[in-house]
Design a protein around this motif. Structure first.
Motif, PDB file in Angstrom:
ATOM      1  N   PRO A  75     -19.704  12.484  59.519  1.00 22.93           N
ATOM      2  CA  PRO A  75     -19.323  11.190  58.946  1.00 22.93           C
ATOM      3  C   PRO A  75     -19.823  10.993  57.513  1.00 22.93           C
ATOM      4  CG  PRO A  75     -20.083  10.900  61.191  1.00 22.93           C
ATOM      5  CD  PRO A  75     -20.378  12.320  60.829  1.00 22.93           C
ATOM      6  N   TYR A  76     -21.062  11.414  57.246  1.00 21.65           N
ATOM      7  CA  TYR A  76     -21.597  11.252  55.883  1.00 21.65           C
ATOM      8  C   TYR A  76     -20.818  12.106  54.890  1.00 21.65           C
ATOM      9  CZ  TYR A  76     -24.691  11.693  51.860  1.00 21.65           C
ATOM     10  OH  TYR A  76     -25.194  11.704  50.578  1.00 21.65           O
ATOM     11  N   GLU A  77     -20.559  13.339  55.262  1.00 18.46           N
ATOM     12  CA  GLU A  77     -19.816  14.236  54.382  1.00 18.46           C
ATOM     13  C   GLU A  77     -18.386  13.741  54.162  1.00 18.46           C
ATOM     14  OE1 GLU A  77     -20.062  18.165  55.924  1.00 18.46           O
ATOM     15  OE2 GLU A  77     -22.219  18.366  55.526  1.00 18.46           O
ATOM     16  N   ARG A  78     -17.794  13.154  55.192  1.00 18.57           N
ATOM     17  CA  ARG A  78     -16.455  12.581  55.048  1.00 18.57           C
ATOM     18  C   ARG A  78     -16.474  11.427  54.038  1.00 18.57           C
ATOM     19  NH1 ARG A  78     -12.884  13.688  59.475  1.00 18.57           N
ATOM     20  NH2 ARG A  78     -11.846  11.675  59.262  1.00 18.57           N
ATOM     21  N   ALA A  79     -17.496  10.584  54.158  1.00 15.95           N
ATOM     22  CA  ALA A  79     -17.616   9.445  53.243  1.00 15.95           C
ATOM     23  C   ALA A  79     -17.810   9.917  51.799  1.00 15.95           C
ATOM     24  CB  ALA A  79     -18.785   8.552  53.663  1.00 15.95           C
ATOM     25  N   MET A  80     -18.607  10.963  51.616  1.00 21.28           N
ATOM     26  CA  MET A  80     -18.848  11.490  50.277  1.00 21.28           C
ATOM     27  C   MET A  80     -17.592  12.132  49.690  1.00 21.28           C
ATOM     28  SD  MET A  80     -21.770  10.515  49.438  1.00 21.28           S
ATOM     29  CE  MET A  80     -21.850  11.391  47.868  1.00 21.28           C
ATOM     30  N   ALA A  81     -16.814  12.797  50.527  1.00 18.14           N
ATOM     31  CA  ALA A  81     -15.556  13.388  50.053  1.00 18.14           C
ATOM     32  C   ALA A  81     -14.612  12.288  49.557  1.00 18.14           C
ATOM     33  CB  ALA A  81     -14.899  14.190  51.171  1.00 18.14           C
ATOM     34  N   ARG A  82     -14.536  11.203  50.313  1.00 19.78           N
ATOM     35  CA  ARG A  82     -13.689  10.085  49.901  1.00 19.78           C
ATOM     36  C   ARG A  82     -14.212   9.460  48.607  1.00 19.78           C
ATOM     37  NH1 ARG A  82     -14.041   8.536  55.861  1.00 19.78           N
ATOM     38  NH2 ARG A  82     -12.034   9.194  56.767  1.00 19.78           N
ATOM     39  N   PHE A  83     -15.534   9.360  48.491  1.00 19.42           N
ATOM     40  CA  PHE A  83     -16.138   8.779  47.289  1.00 19.42           C
ATOM     41  C   PHE A  83     -15.761   9.579  46.041  1.00 19.42           C
ATOM     42  CE2 PHE A  83     -19.508   9.230  44.126  1.00 19.42           C
ATOM     43  CZ  PHE A  83     -19.596   7.928  43.659  1.00 19.42           C
ATOM     44  N   TRP A  84     -15.911  10.897  46.094  1.00 17.81           N
ATOM     45  CA  TRP A  84     -15.650  11.725  44.920  1.00 17.81           C
ATOM     46  C   TRP A  84     -14.166  11.769  44.577  1.00 17.81           C
ATOM     47  CZ3 TRP A  84     -19.051  12.561  41.457  1.00 17.81           C
ATOM     48  CH2 TRP A  84     -20.407  12.651  41.804  1.00 17.81           C
ATOM     49  N   ALA A  85     -13.318  11.711  45.586  1.00 19.26           N
ATOM     50  CA  ALA A  85     -11.875  11.677  45.325  1.00 19.26           C
ATOM     51  C   ALA A  85     -11.514  10.401  44.562  1.00 19.26           C
ATOM     52  CB  ALA A  85     -11.101  11.743  46.640  1.00 19.26           C
ATOM     53  N   LYS A  86     -12.053   9.283  45.016  1.00 21.90           N
ATOM     54  CA  LYS A  86     -11.796   8.002  44.357  1.00 21.90           C
ATOM     55  C   LYS A  86     -12.432   7.978  42.968  1.00 21.90           C
ATOM     56  CE  LYS A  86     -12.137   3.007  45.126  1.00 21.90           C
ATOM     57  NZ  LYS A  86     -12.668   1.929  45.993  1.00 21.90           N
ATOM     58  N   PHE A  87     -13.618   8.548  42.852  1.00 18.08           N
ATOM     59  CA  PHE A  87     -14.321   8.593  41.567  1.00 18.08           C
ATOM     60  C   PHE A  87     -13.475   9.331  40.524  1.00 18.08           C
ATOM     61  CE2 PHE A  87     -16.973  10.831  38.502  1.00 18.08           C
ATOM     62  CZ  PHE A  87     -17.818   9.822  38.043  1.00 18.08           C
ATOM     63  N   ALA A  88     -12.928  10.489  40.896  1.00 19.14           N
ATOM     64  CA  ALA A  88     -12.139  11.281  39.952  1.00 19.14           C
ATOM     65  C   ALA A  88     -10.895  10.531  39.495  1.00 19.14           C
ATOM     66  CB  ALA A  88     -11.753  12.613  40.585  1.00 19.14           C
ATOM     67  N   ASP A  89     -10.273   9.789  40.403  1.00 17.77           N
ATOM     68  CA  ASP A  89      -9.085   9.016  40.039  1.00 17.77           C
ATOM     69  C   ASP A  89      -9.439   7.851  39.122  1.00 17.77           C
ATOM     70  OD1 ASP A  89      -7.277  10.572  41.397  1.00 17.77           O
ATOM     71  OD2 ASP A  89      -6.359   8.890  42.460  1.00 17.77           O
ATOM     72  N   GLU A  90     -10.482   7.118  39.482  1.00 16.33           N
ATOM     73  CA  GLU A  90     -10.802   5.886  38.764  1.00 16.33           C
ATOM     74  C   GLU A  90     -11.610   6.105  37.495  1.00 16.33           C
ATOM     75  OE1 GLU A  90     -12.687   3.279  41.541  1.00 16.33           O
ATOM     76  OE2 GLU A  90     -10.853   2.920  42.686  1.00 16.33           O
TER      77      GLU A  90
END
Length: 221
Positions: A75-90
């Motif tokens: 779950p933590y790694e999933r959350a971090m993957a989502r964070f970095w994906a959003k970070f790169a876009d924004e």
């Protein structure tokens, strides 16, 4: 009989490439239908009423076809993957694009923000072969793989080196491995076609910016 998957997209859209890459990496057959994003069809508007929802589509693909999972199980790694994906876009996509066509202080601010975002991504990737560790088909490879084929195009258009190999060695090494992947390589449009398209887009944005400046000057006077 199962309904064949259809992908509606624009030939150079990073949002569309995410979906195409995910389906190909999972071995899912699909029909690609080219759309004109400047004159969107009713079908496209109905299927994609909210702009930029490709991350939602990625997770749908991952859950519908669970083979070769993109997202990590933890779950933590999933959350971090989502964070970095959003970070790169924004924090990266918009600023690096603005760096290619803006001028003066706006360009300096965009370039500074671009480098700061790249440094953070470099730090996350440091010491790894891929964002997913040894998994070259992980979620982040698909989600932010646009860095590897679009930024070099924008570098050439703007005559700016964003991805300095000495400053960003981890991203540089990752980029080479990513682009050497046959499944990725076969989907990418010709470099010359991309250059022509984005040169035209830059001219369009520059003209719009000039018109806005003239309008603002007229209002001030």
């Amino acid at each position: 009989m199962a309904t064949k998957v259809k992908v509606l997209g624009f030939w150079c859209s990073p949002f569309v490439f995410r979906v195409v890459w995910a389906l190909k990496l999972k071995g899912v057959e699909f029909e690609y239908i080219e759309e004109d994003i400047f004159n969107k069809s009713t079908r496209l508007l109905e299927l994609n009423p909210v702009h930029k929802k490709s991350f939602v589509i990625l997770e749908y693909i991952d859950e519908t076809w669970p083979q070769d999972p993109l997202l990590p199980q933890d779950p933590y790694e999933r959350a971090m993957a989502r964070f970095w994906a959003k970070f790169a876009d924004e924090k990266l996509m918009q600023t690096v694009w603005k760096s290619t066509w803006t001028k003066g202080e706006e360009k300096e601010d965009a370039l500074k923000a671009t480098m700061e975002a790249l440094e953070k991504i470099e730090g996350e990737l440091k010491g790894k072969s891929y964002f997913g560790g040894e998994n070259k088909y992980a979620y982040l490879e698909v989600a932010i793989g646009w860095i590897n084929y679009l930024i070099p195009i924008w570098e050439e258009i703007a005559s700016i080196q964003f991805l300095d190999p000495k400053r960003f060695p981890a991203i540089t090494a990752w980029k080479s491995k990513f682009l050497d992947n046959p499944l990725i390589k076969e989907t990418l449009p010709p470099r010359e076609k991309l250059l022509i398209y984005f040169h035209e887009r830059v001219k369009h944005w520059e003209i719009d910016a000039t018109i806005r400046e003239l309008a603002e000057t007229k209002l001030e006077n």
